[in-house]
Design a protein around this motif. Structure first.
Motif, PDB file in Angstrom:
ATOM      1  N   LEU A  94      52.412  59.642  44.109  1.00 52.24           N
ATOM      2  CA  LEU A  94      53.022  58.228  44.019  1.00 52.24           C
ATOM      3  C   LEU A  94      54.183  58.213  45.300  1.00 52.24           C
ATOM      4  CD1 LEU A  94      54.330  57.824  40.364  1.00 52.24           C
ATOM      5  CD2 LEU A  94      52.740  56.452  41.481  1.00 52.24           C
ATOM      6  N   ASP A  95      54.775  59.238  45.648  1.00 54.41           N
ATOM      7  CA  ASP A  95      55.499  59.376  47.041  1.00 54.41           C
ATOM      8  C   ASP A  95      54.529  59.174  48.276  1.00 54.41           C
ATOM      9  OD1 ASP A  95      57.562  59.940  45.795  1.00 54.41           O
ATOM     10  OD2 ASP A  95      57.556  62.205  45.883  1.00 54.41           O
ATOM     11  N   MET A  96      53.428  59.447  48.131  1.00 55.09           N
ATOM     12  CA  MET A  96      52.317  59.045  49.398  1.00 55.09           C
ATOM     13  C   MET A  96      51.929  57.642  49.310  1.00 55.09           C
ATOM     14  SD  MET A  96      50.502  62.542  49.301  1.00 55.09           S
ATOM     15  CE  MET A  96      48.866  62.022  49.549  1.00 55.09           C
ATOM     16  N   GLY A  97      52.258  56.825  48.063  1.00 54.02           N
ATOM     17  CA  GLY A  97      51.795  55.546  47.963  1.00 54.02           C
ATOM     18  C   GLY A  97      50.496  55.473  47.436  1.00 54.02           C
ATOM     19  N   LEU A  98      49.896  56.485  46.797  1.00 55.71           N
ATOM     20  CA  LEU A  98      48.580  56.390  46.197  1.00 55.71           C
ATOM     21  C   LEU A  98      48.623  56.263  44.608  1.00 55.71           C
ATOM     22  CD1 LEU A  98      47.098  59.217  48.122  1.00 55.71           C
ATOM     23  CD2 LEU A  98      46.694  56.874  48.564  1.00 55.71           C
ATOM     24  N   CYS A  99      48.680  54.890  44.332  1.00 56.17           N
ATOM     25  CA  CYS A  99      48.974  54.810  42.920  1.00 56.17           C
ATOM     26  C   CYS A  99      47.475  54.198  42.182  1.00 56.17           C
ATOM     27  CB  CYS A  99      49.862  53.952  42.482  1.00 56.17           C
ATOM     28  SG  CYS A  99      49.851  52.188  43.393  1.00 56.17           S
ATOM     29  N   SER A 100      47.317  54.499  40.815  1.00 51.27           N
ATOM     30  CA  SER A 100      46.072  54.081  40.314  1.00 51.27           C
ATOM     31  C   SER A 100      46.008  52.451  40.208  1.00 51.27           C
ATOM     32  CB  SER A 100      45.953  54.394  38.756  1.00 51.27           C
ATOM     33  OG  SER A 100      46.990  53.831  38.137  1.00 51.27           O
ATOM     34  N   ARG A 101      44.719  52.054  40.350  1.00 50.93           N
ATOM     35  CA  ARG A 101      44.427  50.605  40.254  1.00 50.93           C
ATOM     36  C   ARG A 101      43.085  50.491  39.631  1.00 50.93           C
ATOM     37  NH1 ARG A 101      48.073  48.362  43.188  1.00 50.93           N
ATOM     38  NH2 ARG A 101      48.721  49.228  45.335  1.00 50.93           N
ATOM     39  N   ARG A 102      42.900  49.381  38.915  1.00 49.84           N
ATOM     40  CA  ARG A 102      41.657  49.085  38.303  1.00 49.84           C
ATOM     41  C   ARG A 102      40.957  48.126  39.044  1.00 49.84           C
ATOM     42  NH1 ARG A 102      41.439  49.187  31.947  1.00 49.84           N
ATOM     43  NH2 ARG A 102      42.802  51.132  31.707  1.00 49.84           N
ATOM     44  N   PRO A 103      39.696  48.251  39.035  1.00 49.99           N
ATOM     45  CA  PRO A 103      38.747  47.242  39.963  1.00 49.99           C
ATOM     46  C   PRO A 103      39.114  45.940  39.253  1.00 49.99           C
ATOM     47  CG  PRO A 103      37.261  48.893  39.229  1.00 49.99           C
ATOM     48  CD  PRO A 103      38.893  49.245  38.888  1.00 49.99           C
ATOM     49  N   THR A 104      39.070  44.975  39.879  1.00 53.01           N
ATOM     50  CA  THR A 104      39.079  43.303  39.158  1.00 53.01           C
ATOM     51  C   THR A 104      37.864  43.002  38.894  1.00 53.01           C
ATOM     52  OG1 THR A 104      39.321  42.526  41.320  1.00 53.01           O
ATOM     53  CG2 THR A 104      41.435  43.004  40.192  1.00 53.01           C
ATOM     54  N   ARG A 105      37.456  42.424  37.916  1.00 59.05           N
ATOM     55  CA  ARG A 105      36.356  42.131  37.368  1.00 59.05           C
ATOM     56  C   ARG A 105      36.307  40.462  37.916  1.00 59.05           C
ATOM     57  NH1 ARG A 105      33.642  44.858  33.324  1.00 59.05           N
ATOM     58  NH2 ARG A 105      31.843  43.439  33.901  1.00 59.05           N
ATOM     59  N   VAL A 106      35.386  40.165  38.812  1.00 59.13           N
ATOM     60  CA  VAL A 106      35.321  38.808  39.242  1.00 59.13           C
ATOM     61  C   VAL A 106      33.775  38.286  38.877  1.00 59.13           C
ATOM     62  CG1 VAL A 106      36.993  39.155  41.055  1.00 59.13           C
ATOM     63  CG2 VAL A 106      34.625  39.627  41.527  1.00 59.13           C
ATOM     64  N   PRO A 107      33.711  36.881  38.589  1.00 59.82           N
ATOM     65  CA  PRO A 107      32.434  36.231  38.511  1.00 59.82           C
ATOM     66  C   PRO A 107      31.736  36.392  39.729  1.00 59.82           C
ATOM     67  CG  PRO A 107      34.223  34.622  38.269  1.00 59.82           C
ATOM     68  CD  PRO A 107      34.870  36.017  38.558  1.00 59.82           C
ATOM     69  N   LEU A 108      30.477  36.454  39.568  1.00 56.27           N
ATOM     70  CA  LEU A 108      29.525  36.311  40.598  1.00 56.27           C
ATOM     71  C   LEU A 108      29.224  34.770  41.148  1.00 56.27           C
ATOM     72  CD1 LEU A 108      26.694  38.495  39.087  1.00 56.27           C
ATOM     73  CD2 LEU A 108      28.369  39.037  40.996  1.00 56.27           C
ATOM     74  N   LEU A 109      28.982  34.611  42.449  1.00 53.84           N
ATOM     75  CA  LEU A 109      28.764  33.219  42.944  1.00 53.84           C
ATOM     76  C   LEU A 109      27.636  32.657  42.190  1.00 53.84           C
ATOM     77  CD1 LEU A 109      29.652  33.814  46.863  1.00 53.84           C
ATOM     78  CD2 LEU A 109      31.084  33.018  45.197  1.00 53.84           C
ATOM     79  N   THR A 110      27.918  31.250  41.913  1.00 52.84           N
ATOM     80  CA  THR A 110      26.910  30.633  41.369  1.00 52.84           C
ATOM     81  C   THR A 110      26.124  29.837  42.637  1.00 52.84           C
ATOM     82  OG1 THR A 110      28.126  28.527  41.012  1.00 52.84           O
ATOM     83  CG2 THR A 110      28.144  30.031  39.329  1.00 52.84           C
ATOM     84  N   LYS A 111      25.146  29.120  42.232  1.00 56.98           N
ATOM     85  CA  LYS A 111      24.297  28.470  43.291  1.00 56.98           C
ATOM     86  C   LYS A 111      25.285  27.431  44.098  1.00 56.98           C
ATOM     87  CE  LYS A 111      19.919  29.029  41.644  1.00 56.98           C
ATOM     88  NZ  LYS A 111      18.292  28.433  41.058  1.00 56.98           N
ATOM     89  N   ARG A 112      26.106  26.576  43.222  1.00 56.44           N
ATOM     90  CA  ARG A 112      26.825  25.760  43.637  1.00 56.44           C
ATOM     91  C   ARG A 112      27.988  26.331  44.547  1.00 56.44           C
ATOM     92  NH1 ARG A 112      31.763  23.098  41.976  1.00 56.44           N
ATOM     93  NH2 ARG A 112      31.967  20.833  42.509  1.00 56.44           N
ATOM     94  N   HIS A 113      28.642  27.307  44.200  1.00 56.28           N
ATOM     95  CA  HIS A 113      29.639  27.988  45.105  1.00 56.28           C
ATOM     96  C   HIS A 113      28.960  28.374  46.494  1.00 56.28           C
ATOM     97  CE1 HIS A 113      31.613  29.585  41.382  1.00 56.28           C
ATOM     98  NE2 HIS A 113      32.351  28.620  41.781  1.00 56.28           N
ATOM     99  N   ARG A 114      27.769  28.909  46.266  1.00 51.98           N
ATOM    100  CA  ARG A 114      27.055  29.330  47.741  1.00 51.98           C
ATOM    101  C   ARG A 114      26.897  27.864  48.739  1.00 51.98           C
ATOM    102  NH1 ARG A 114      22.649  32.340  44.810  1.00 51.98           N
ATOM    103  NH2 ARG A 114      23.837  34.333  44.102  1.00 51.98           N
ATOM    104  N   GLN A 115      26.644  26.850  47.922  1.00 56.07           N
ATOM    105  CA  GLN A 115      26.148  25.586  48.582  1.00 56.07           C
ATOM    106  C   GLN A 115      27.757  25.267  49.237  1.00 56.07           C
ATOM    107  OE1 GLN A 115      24.645  23.181  45.753  1.00 56.07           O
ATOM    108  NE2 GLN A 115      22.513  23.941  46.206  1.00 56.07           N
ATOM    109  N   LEU A 116      28.512  25.047  48.469  1.00 53.69           N
ATOM    110  CA  LEU A 116      29.855  24.777  49.109  1.00 53.69           C
ATOM    111  C   LEU A 116      30.449  25.702  49.990  1.00 53.69           C
ATOM    112  CD1 LEU A 116      31.586  23.988  45.781  1.00 53.69           C
ATOM    113  CD2 LEU A 116      30.953  22.278  47.344  1.00 53.69           C
ATOM    114  N   ARG A 117      29.989  27.093  50.089  1.00 52.23           N
ATOM    115  CA  ARG A 117      30.586  27.962  51.089  1.00 52.23           C
ATOM    116  C   ARG A 117      29.946  27.580  52.398  1.00 52.23           C
ATOM    117  NH1 ARG A 117      31.597  34.036  49.469  1.00 52.23           N
ATOM    118  NH2 ARG A 117      32.338  34.227  51.277  1.00 52.23           N
ATOM    119  N   LEU A 118      28.701  27.315  52.021  1.00 56.38           N
ATOM    120  CA  LEU A 118      27.846  27.056  53.394  1.00 56.38           C
ATOM    121  C   LEU A 118      28.193  25.920  54.252  1.00 56.38           C
ATOM    122  CD1 LEU A 118      24.365  28.105  52.451  1.00 56.38           C
ATOM    123  CD2 LEU A 118      25.802  28.994  54.103  1.00 56.38           C
ATOM    124  N   GLN A 119      28.715  24.751  53.263  1.00 55.98           N
ATOM    125  CA  GLN A 119      29.200  23.359  53.861  1.00 55.98           C
ATOM    126  C   GLN A 119      30.593  23.853  54.800  1.00 55.98           C
ATOM    127  OE1 GLN A 119      29.505  21.037  50.572  1.00 55.98           O
ATOM    128  NE2 GLN A 119      27.249  20.451  50.515  1.00 55.98           N
TER     129      GLN A 119
END
Length: 119
Positions: A94-119
């Motif tokens: 904790l003194d060194m700044g290394l504290c525990s973290r949980r990886p966040t669960r995020v939804p995968l990109l959908t086809k619509r998201h990919r198209q919007l990102r390309l635009q």
């Protein structure tokens, strides 16, 4: 500085929010010695995990970031250093700044998201 400007002791004490006796003693020390810092060194218990041990612990964490404190302690104690309890390892991390973290669960990109990102 306020004493240099010849402000009265009571006013100086009120300004820095401490007692008059503290203002008088610090001003006298500054006037006689020219310095108000404490000369006490090594106050408190010496650290169990020194700088070299901290670097080693940091390396152990970076090798496998999903280890628990118990596993890290076991790996650390397997080395050449003295045996260290889990709370000490936890506190050092904790003194060194290394504290525990949980990886966040995020939804995968959908086809619509990919198209919007390309635009």
């Amino acid at each position: 500085m306020t004493r240099r400007l010849e402000t009265i002791i009571t006013e100086t004490a009120r300004l820095v929010a401490c007692s008059r006796s503290v203002v008088v003693s610090i001003h006298a020390k500054w006037k006689n010695v020219g310095d108000t810092s404490s000369r006490r060194q090594g106050v408190g218990r010496p650290l169990v995990i020194k700088e070299k041990g901290r670097r080693r612990l940091s390396r152990l964490v970076k090798q496998n970031r999903s280890q628990t404190v118990a596993q890290l302690t076991a790996h650390y104690n397997a080395g050449p250093s003295a045996s260290v309890p889990e709370p000490t390892v936890q506190r050092t991390l904790l003194d060194m700044g290394l504290c525990s973290r949980r990886p966040t669960r995020v939804p995968l990109l959908t086809k619509r998201h990919r198209q919007l990102r390309l635009q």
